[in-house]
Design a protein around this motif. Structure first.
Motif, mmCIF file in Angstrom:
data_model
loop_
_atom_site.group_PDB
_atom_site.id
_atom_site.type_symbol
_atom_site.label_atom_id
_atom_site.label_comp_id
_atom_site.label_asym_id
_atom_site.label_seq_id
_atom_site.Cartn_x
_atom_site.Cartn_y
_atom_site.Cartn_z
ATOM 1 N N ALA A 1 0.831 -1.208 0.000
ATOM 2 C CA ALA A 1 0.000 0.000 0.000
ATOM 3 C C ALA A 1 0.862 1.254 0.000
ATOM 4 O O ALA A 1 0.570 2.230 -0.697
ATOM 5 N N ASP A 2 1.935 1.216 0.774
ATOM 6 C CA ASP A 2 2.862 2.352 0.821
ATOM 7 C C ASP A 2 3.498 2.575 -0.542
ATOM 8 O O ASP A 2 3.636 3.717 -1.003
ATOM 9 N N ALA A 3 3.867 1.476 -1.221
ATOM 10 C CA ALA A 3 4.457 1.582 -2.551
ATOM 11 C C ALA A 3 3.466 2.147 -3.559
ATOM 12 O O ALA A 3 3.834 2.938 -4.442
ATOM 13 N N CYS A 4 2.198 1.752 -3.455
ATOM 14 C CA CYS A 4 1.169 2.253 -4.367
ATOM 15 C C CYS A 4 1.025 3.767 -4.260
ATOM 16 O O CYS A 4 0.970 4.477 -5.276
ATOM 17 N N LEU A 5 0.963 4.273 -3.035
ATOM 18 C CA LEU A 5 0.851 5.716 -2.856
ATOM 19 C C LEU A 5 2.115 6.413 -3.349
ATOM 20 O O LEU A 5 2.044 7.470 -3.985
ATOM 21 N N TYR A 6 3.257 5.802 -3.086
ATOM 22 C CA TYR A 6 4.528 6.395 -3.538
ATOM 23 C C TYR A 6 4.561 6.494 -5.059
ATOM 24 O O TYR A 6 4.965 7.523 -5.616
ATOM 25 N N LEU A 7 4.109 5.436 -5.743
ATOM 26 C CA LEU A 7 4.098 5.462 -7.202
ATOM 27 C C LEU A 7 3.143 6.531 -7.732
ATOM 28 O O LEU A 7 3.467 7.248 -8.684
ATOM 29 N N MET A 8 1.976 6.638 -7.136
ATOM 30 C CA MET A 8 1.027 7.662 -7.579
ATOM 31 C C MET A 8 1.581 9.062 -7.362
ATOM 32 O O MET A 8 1.306 9.982 -8.137
ATOM 33 N N ASP A 9 2.374 9.234 -6.325
ATOM 34 C CA ASP A 9 2.954 10.542 -6.024
ATOM 35 C C ASP A 9 4.173 10.865 -6.890
ATOM 36 O O ASP A 9 4.456 12.038 -7.164
ATOM 37 N N HIS A 10 4.917 9.828 -7.311
ATOM 38 C CA HIS A 10 6.239 10.088 -7.894
ATOM 39 C C HIS A 10 6.514 9.486 -9.266
ATOM 40 O O HIS A 10 7.496 9.860 -9.899
ATOM 41 N N TYR A 11 5.684 8.542 -9.722
ATOM 42 C CA TYR A 11 6.020 7.826 -10.954
ATOM 43 C C TYR A 11 5.049 8.132 -12.078
ATOM 44 O O TYR A 11 3.833 8.205 -11.872
ATOM 45 N N ASP A 12 5.599 8.272 -13.280
ATOM 46 C CA ASP A 12 4.767 8.453 -14.462
ATOM 47 C C ASP A 12 5.459 7.781 -15.641
ATOM 48 O O ASP A 12 6.435 8.306 -16.183
ATOM 49 N N GLY A 13 4.987 6.604 -16.029
ATOM 50 C CA GLY A 13 5.595 5.882 -17.142
ATOM 51 C C GLY A 13 4.649 4.808 -17.643
ATOM 52 O O GLY A 13 3.799 4.322 -16.906
ATOM 53 N N PRO A 14 4.782 4.399 -18.909
ATOM 54 C CA PRO A 14 3.868 3.417 -19.484
ATOM 55 C C PRO A 14 4.108 1.988 -19.027
ATOM 56 O O PRO A 14 3.184 1.173 -19.032
ATOM 57 N N GLN A 15 5.348 1.681 -18.650
ATOM 58 C CA GLN A 15 5.648 0.301 -18.282
ATOM 59 C C GLN A 15 5.195 -0.003 -16.861
ATOM 60 O O GLN A 15 5.298 0.833 -15.961
#
Length: 322
Positions: free
Chosen positions: A228-242
């Protein structure tokens, strides 16, 4: 890999929909968002909103108009369930994904995180499994229907990015466990199944416990609160198609895992193995360098996570499904 790291976190005051909030991952995501100060969280139980019903999903999105969505709803199960009911796992997951993402696109939802599974990768993929291993070989036949559905979800996210330019993303977790897991006798994954089996054996004073297979396959396990922590981190910091792998980068044999669970629950009998039963994929370890390079790593050790999960199981065992 085509990757962009962004510093535009989710708006904590904007409406956020968690699909599948009663499940293992969805409930952990909901807890994480609440702890992080999200003030407009939307949820619906399956009795309130059947995500397989396209018209109902469209009405829900038109009425609630969320700005971001965590798509954690899915039909999930262990080897036996996947192998016995492939039509259910393919059809229901495809309908859930397509309905939610089509409705989200129709309403112009800005951010969507689609959650898949590490079973999307080929059975004999090079270890550890990189994100670019997707669709380079044959799937594990015991859960290929579920895997194909999840691959379709990744493709839908990538297609939305390509056609509409929205920053939707996908995350592929390794084997998850923790509070809220499925401990049923026929539908559970390996770790909750072991916890139930050894806890019952310890209480009953059983002299031996028999597990499926040889015990030689290696598996990676991530606590659902870390996920869950990783999911929020990705939504906050990651933007990519893969799609992004989410795991610990470490694995353990099923035999060693069984011994660890037995020790934690206090079972002192013999461990036996029914080698006539299938092992499944020999090894499934994710390459998590993309996520680590983005700045995230897990915090909960396997022993601590199992200890906490055993405690949760014992507190809730009377209310769990058989």
């Amino acid at each position: 890999m085509d990757v962009t790291y962004t510093n535009e976190p989710l708006d904590r005051t904007a409406r956020t929909y968690v699909a599948g909030h009663r499940g293992l991952v969805g409930s952990a995501i909901l807890r994480r968002l609440e702890a992080d100060g999200f003030t407009d969280l939307v949820t619906r139980t399956s009795s309130e909103l059947d995500l397989r019903d396209r018209d109902a999903v469209r009405r829900f999105f038109a009425e609630t108009k969320p700005r971001s969505v965590f798509l954690a709803a899915a039909k999930v199960g262990g080897i036996m369930a996947n192998d016995t009911y492939p039509v259910d796992f393919l059809s229901e997951n495809l309908r859930i994904q397509v309905n939610v993402m089509d409705a989200a696109l129709e309403q112009g939802v800005e951010r969507v995180l689609f959650l898949g599974s590490s079973c999307i990768y080929p059975k004999f993929a090079e270890q550890p499994i990189r994100e670019d291993s997707l669709m380079t070989g044959h799937l594990e036949p015991t859960n290929d229907a579920y895997a194909v559905a999840k691959i379709a979800g990744i493709m839908q996210v990538q297609s939305v990015r390509k056609q509409y330019g929205l920053p939707w993303i996908s995350a592929m977790p390794t084997n998850l466990y923790g509070p809220g897991d499925n401990f049923s006798r026929t539908g559970s994954h390996v770790l909750p199944a072991l916890i139930r089996r050894f806890d019952e054996a310890a209480r009953d004073g059983a002299s031996s416990v028999t597990n499926w297979g040889t015990g030689s396959p290696r598996r990676e396990f991530l606590h659902v609160d870390d996920m869950a922590d990783a999911c929020l981190y990705l939504m906050d910091h990651y933007d990519g198609p893969q799609q992004v792998n989410v795991g610990t980068g470490e694995d353990i044999t099923i035999k060693k895992l069984s011994e660890l669970v037995a020790r934690i629950v206090g079972y002192e009998g013999e461990l036996e193995w029914d080698t006539s039963k299938p092992d499944g994929t020999p090894r499934k370890l994710l390459d998590v360098s993309t996520l680590r390079d983005a700045g995230w790593s897990p915090k909960i050790s396997l022993e601590q996570g199992i200890t906490d999960t055993v405690a949760w199981y014992r507190e809730n065992v009377d209310d769990l499904r058989e």
